[in-house]
Design an enzyme around this catalytic site. Sequence first.
Site, PDB file in Angstrom:
ATOM      1  N   GLU A 173     -11.112 -11.178 101.495  1.00 43.55           N
ATOM      2  CA  GLU A 173      -9.522 -11.894 100.822  1.00 43.55           C
ATOM      3  C   GLU A 173      -8.477 -10.277 101.084  1.00 43.55           C
ATOM      4  OE1 GLU A 173     -10.903 -11.427  96.668  1.00 43.55           O
ATOM      5  OE2 GLU A 173     -12.537 -12.315  96.651  1.00 43.55           O
ATOM      6  N   GLU A 292     -18.258 -16.622  98.060  1.00 45.26           N
ATOM      7  CA  GLU A 292     -18.040 -16.061  96.349  1.00 45.26           C
ATOM      8  C   GLU A 292     -17.716 -17.355  95.319  1.00 45.26           C
ATOM      9  OE1 GLU A 292     -15.534 -12.986  95.682  1.00 45.26           O
ATOM     10  OE2 GLU A 292     -15.928 -11.840  96.721  1.00 45.26           O
TER      11      GLU A 292
END
Length: 503
Positions: A173, A292
């Site tokens: 991320e 995710e």
Amino acid sequence: MAKAKMIVDKDFEIARVDSRMYGSFIEHLGRAVYNGIYQPGHPAADEDGFRRDVLELVKELDVPIIRYPGGNFVSGFFWEDSVGPKEERKPRLDLAWRTLETNQFGLGEFAKWSKKAGSEIMMAINLGTRGVSDALNLLEYCNLDTNSYYSNLRKQHGAKEPYNVKTWCLGNEMDGPWQVGHKTAYEYGRLAAETAKAMKLMDDSIELVSCGSSNVDMPTFPEWEAVSLEETYDYVDYISLHNYYGNAENDTEDFFAKTQDLERFIHTVIATCDYIKAKKRSKKTLNLSFDEWNVWFHATEGDNEEMKNRPWQTAPHLLEDIYDFEDAILVGLILITFLKHADRLKMACLAQLVNVIAPIMTENDGGAWKQTIFYPFLHASKYGRGIALRSVVNSTMHDSKNHEDVTDVESVAVYNEEKEEVTIFAVNRNVKEDALFEADVRCFGGYRVLEYLALENDDMKVVNSIAGEKVSPYSKTEYKLEDGIFTANLSKCSWNVIRLGKS
């Protein structure tokens, strides 16, 4: 009454399902590791301190790959602190979750645990506060059997054979301002590309995942993908997708429609990858790693506030969402959506596996238990292996608050040629009506119904607990299979698994 008709033909293939679509995720976050998978002194602990009760549930899910050690945690992770004699390991402050990491469970322990669980490792490397040289050191430590420093160091730590980690995430991320070491798309792309090039010079058997956007609502999406892939495309094998879904507005009907948003997300990322492919005149097709995903919203605000004021401590209760029946239905819908994209979506990680937004929960001094979302994931992992079929499904539709033309029934079929079985996964997401479901399976001559499993409940908010399961599958007997046409009544808000075969 809602209705849906489905035609299933073994010759109309999407792609063979990569088993890694049923992966999961363990991060050093909350009680995922400590008091989750690892708890020396617990009555269920084995000789390595791993909780046997948790291991049995993980093995029941048959998770082929597990992402580790983060997550946001990885951007401040010094892997060297987590290996070697435990008494010499350095405790560290984890800035991502404001906790104290003791490093008593580290890389070697996870490699041993994942082997017991029957899972491969998807290793995330720190590109937040570290870079190329540290990635190479970690790769050498994990994968090489050479007379060189880090390979020898692993052997000194008791692991003579390499861990042979084949899948590596290039950071986590990195588009997120919350990420320690946050970077622009170009900054990340350059670092990730150089890291990838160097890692493949050391071990060209590995597969690499480039960071995509942290979620579909990021203001830089999908520009982040386009800019970063300009740099990484030639050196990586996948791009990551992350997204979580919730029902904060308490609107079940609209909640069930959110897989329309998921479809758009997947299509946009594929289009962006293919744009860069065309721009580079490349022959390589980049695949997706949805590493995710889950339902996540129950505990977010309280956790964020509590974290700001919490003293540094090890394994606090964090992000321990308790899932209800409607969450299980959405997880089923997500899995159906993934299977429909098996041609490009090769890996996915349910985030996470134990205690932290997870299908498995533990009590520190007690047992382990299955959340509601355990079951659709179990069924997909167990029966969703083989070839995803491009089925024709015609369903009645409805509108919800924020979505239009929402199909009442979502369905997909997976053909396991080796076992001579075909499994139909179907969700009736109509919150008001049962659905008459008809599946034309004449292509599978001589097949019979082996089993029909269903999750049904009139209470959308009912949950499971250590005290007992109020949401669990049962065998449904009300169906017909005549002349190759399967018919059944799918209860409103239900998850259905229809298994057909010759055995």
